[in-house]
Design a protein around this motif. Sequence first.
Motif, PDB file in Angstrom:
ATOM      1  N   PRO A  92      49.153  29.004 -66.836  1.00  9.24           N
ATOM      2  CA  PRO A  92      49.392  27.773 -66.827  1.00  9.24           C
ATOM      3  C   PRO A  92      48.296  26.646 -66.435  1.00  9.24           C
ATOM      4  N   GLY A  93      48.468  25.338 -66.869  1.00  4.51           N
ATOM      5  CA  GLY A  93      47.487  24.331 -66.493  1.00  4.51           C
ATOM      6  C   GLY A  93      48.005  23.317 -65.544  1.00  4.51           C
ATOM      7  N   ARG A  94      47.171  23.041 -64.648  1.00  2.20           N
ATOM      8  CA  ARG A  94      47.411  22.119 -63.613  1.00  2.20           C
ATOM      9  C   ARG A  94      46.148  21.053 -63.588  1.00  2.20           C
ATOM     10  N   GLU A  95      46.263  19.883 -63.575  1.00  2.83           N
ATOM     11  CA  GLU A  95      45.244  18.858 -63.665  1.00  2.83           C
ATOM     12  C   GLU A  95      44.404  19.001 -62.028  1.00  2.83           C
ATOM     13  N   ASN A  96      43.399  19.350 -61.993  1.00  2.00           N
ATOM     14  CA  ASN A  96      42.547  19.168 -60.725  1.00  2.00           C
ATOM     15  C   ASN A  96      42.987  20.791 -60.016  1.00  2.00           C
ATOM     16  N   TYR A  97      43.358  21.562 -60.431  1.00  2.00           N
ATOM     17  CA  TYR A  97      43.612  22.803 -59.894  1.00  2.00           C
ATOM     18  C   TYR A  97      43.246  24.018 -60.730  1.00  2.00           C
ATOM     19  N   GLU A  98      42.616  24.828 -60.397  1.00  2.00           N
ATOM     20  CA  GLU A  98      42.306  26.106 -60.743  1.00  2.00           C
ATOM     21  C   GLU A  98      43.566  27.345 -60.679  1.00  2.00           C
ATOM     22  N   PHE A  99      43.989  27.832 -61.916  1.00  2.00           N
ATOM     23  CA  PHE A  99      44.896  28.936 -61.648  1.00  2.00           C
ATOM     24  C   PHE A  99      44.467  30.118 -61.041  1.00  2.00           C
ATOM     25  N   TRP A 128      47.340  28.553 -56.797  1.00  2.00           N
ATOM     26  CA  TRP A 128      46.727  27.468 -57.481  1.00  2.00           C
ATOM     27  C   TRP A 128      45.563  27.238 -56.145  1.00  2.00           C
ATOM     28  N   LYS A 129      44.283  26.844 -56.793  1.00  2.00           N
ATOM     29  CA  LYS A 129      43.279  26.264 -55.810  1.00  2.00           C
ATOM     30  C   LYS A 129      42.850  25.105 -56.422  1.00  2.00           C
ATOM     31  N   ALA A 130      42.587  24.011 -55.395  1.00  2.00           N
ATOM     32  CA  ALA A 130      42.041  22.680 -55.976  1.00  2.00           C
ATOM     33  C   ALA A 130      40.773  22.719 -56.447  1.00  2.00           C
ATOM     34  N   SER A 131      40.533  22.114 -57.663  1.00  2.00           N
ATOM     35  CA  SER A 131      39.280  22.151 -58.242  1.00  2.00           C
ATOM     36  C   SER A 131      38.746  20.686 -58.614  1.00  2.00           C
ATOM     37  N   ALA A 188      30.622  14.420 -49.193  1.00  2.00           N
ATOM     38  CA  ALA A 188      31.142  15.290 -50.142  1.00  2.00           C
ATOM     39  C   ALA A 188      32.693  14.983 -50.119  1.00  2.00           C
ATOM     40  N   VAL A 189      33.475  14.897 -51.187  1.00  2.00           N
ATOM     41  CA  VAL A 189      34.768  14.615 -51.196  1.00  2.00           C
ATOM     42  C   VAL A 189      35.698  15.889 -51.081  1.00  2.00           C
ATOM     43  N   GLU A 190      36.475  16.087 -50.018  1.00  2.00           N
ATOM     44  CA  GLU A 190      37.009  17.294 -50.005  1.00  2.00           C
ATOM     45  C   GLU A 190      38.728  17.190 -50.370  1.00  2.00           C
ATOM     46  N   ALA A 191      39.073  15.876 -50.258  1.00  2.00           N
ATOM     47  CA  ALA A 191      40.488  15.580 -50.275  1.00  2.00           C
ATOM     48  C   ALA A 191      40.746  14.353 -51.218  1.00  2.00           C
ATOM     49  N   ASP A 192      41.732  13.866 -51.829  1.00  2.00           N
ATOM     50  CA  ASP A 192      42.183  12.739 -52.345  1.00  2.00           C
ATOM     51  C   ASP A 192      41.760  11.532 -50.994  1.00  2.00           C
ATOM     52  N   THR A 193      41.191  10.415 -51.980  1.00  3.68           N
ATOM     53  CA  THR A 193      40.287   9.489 -50.966  1.00  3.68           C
ATOM     54  C   THR A 193      40.740   8.245 -51.470  1.00  3.68           C
ATOM     55  N   THR A 194      40.828   7.197 -50.703  1.00  3.61           N
ATOM     56  CA  THR A 194      40.824   5.809 -51.070  1.00  3.61           C
ATOM     57  C   THR A 194      39.672   4.845 -50.575  1.00  3.61           C
ATOM     58  N   VAL A 195      38.736   4.266 -51.247  1.00  3.92           N
ATOM     59  CA  VAL A 195      37.869   3.217 -51.021  1.00  3.92           C
ATOM     60  C   VAL A 195      38.095   2.059 -51.232  1.00  3.92           C
TER      61      VAL A 195
END
Length: 472
Positions: A92-99, A128-131, A188-195
């Motif tokens: 399966p596919g998932r945005e921003n993730y590796e199956f 899943w692993k976040a990509s 380096a961005v490791e997680a969802d971030t707001t600027v």
Amino acid sequence: MEKMTKRLLLLLIVCVMAFVLTACGSSTSGNTSTSVVATATEAPAAQTEENTETAAEEKTIQATFDLNYEGAPDGETQTVAYDDVAEEPAAPGRENYEFLGWYTDAACTKAADFEYSLTEDTTFYAGWKASGVTVTFDANYDGGESTTETVAVGASVGEPSAPSREGYLFSGWYTDAEATTAYDFATAVEADTTVYAGWQQKAEGKEYFTVTFMWNYEGAPNDGVYSRIQVEKNGKISRQTPSRGDDYYLDSSNWYTDPACTKKFKFATTRITEDTTLYARWYNRYTFEAENTDFEGKSGLGYSGTVSDTMLIVKDRFNAEASGGYYVTYLFYNGAFLEFHVNAAEDVDDAALDLRLSTEMMGIELTDTEFLVEVNGEKLSFGTLSIPLTIEGANGYSDDQKQPFTDFFITNSLKLKKGDNVIRLVVNNDRQMGSSGTMYATAPMIDCIHISSDTELSWGEGYPKNTDITGQ
């Protein structure tokens, strides 16, 4: 009369004996009603066993494939015959993730075996692993529009075009809505971030000018405009650092006042006294993999032994993010070196060089006298390489994660001659890594080198080598 009575008694005895004999014989003949009753009593047991086997053969199993994340759509369901196997579905596919595969538990600790037959309803769970992560650029005022950008986990995000707001000056991007801490775009961005955008209200009676930063390449977005900022008369401006992807390098220390990039803008001394347009200069970024250098006759030292020739090349099985899937290590002795041969189409005096490095067993620091970078025999000065070990448990050969490779900037004034150039990386120290073992010098793992230039570059004659390697 007495004789008749005796005869009747004898006849009665004979009849009774005949009846008894007949009854006894009927229990074994199989042809009497008694025999039929006995057969009917035994039949249900035999029939029940046959029915159980038939029912098992006809029973079906439900195999459910759970996508295993909040908000996920329903996964596939398969109907499988009893004691048969489920068929592994397409990934399966998932945005921003590796199956990662299918598992038998939601925590994804045990991989599913699709050769194992099923005898009960079973649920398989996607791993899943976040990509990729999302960076949100918040306009930071009521009615302002925010934008988002997706980057790979551990990568940095490019600075977007500066927003505009009536009656305000844009002051930069910040980590907090109060605009007290400037955001570092090298982070380096490791997680969802707001600027968050920062704003300064324009002062009445002051004169302002517009400075426009241009992408300066064909096909650039937004009609070629990277950003526009307004500056008070006689004010100074700072460099901006757009990103164009891994195949290009921005000469971020220099912007130019002409599209041909012949006249540098001097940020330190120039004050804005009129509307101004500045142009970025881009270089093509060339990658030369360490595993494609020459290993003939080379040797290397590991923690407890030696290797030779292409055994210095290691396949990236530990999520170290090696660019070509391989890297080079075992350079743990004074004098160990790698030699890159690079062909330049023309003389170059302003190329940029960076090294993609990681560390094997521990965090390391190497000065430019302990780890040499030589170009055509000339040593480059770059200060100190600092490679911390930030991944917990990343210091062993059997770990699932090693310290990821990182690009280390060396210079943006690299000189290359037309034709073949030799770039040599040399271990030049006797600092043993660790308190034991045979790692008799401190050295990094080497993935590749990047050279950025507007002159065409390629491997030198006879290179790349080891193009059919399989690694360790």
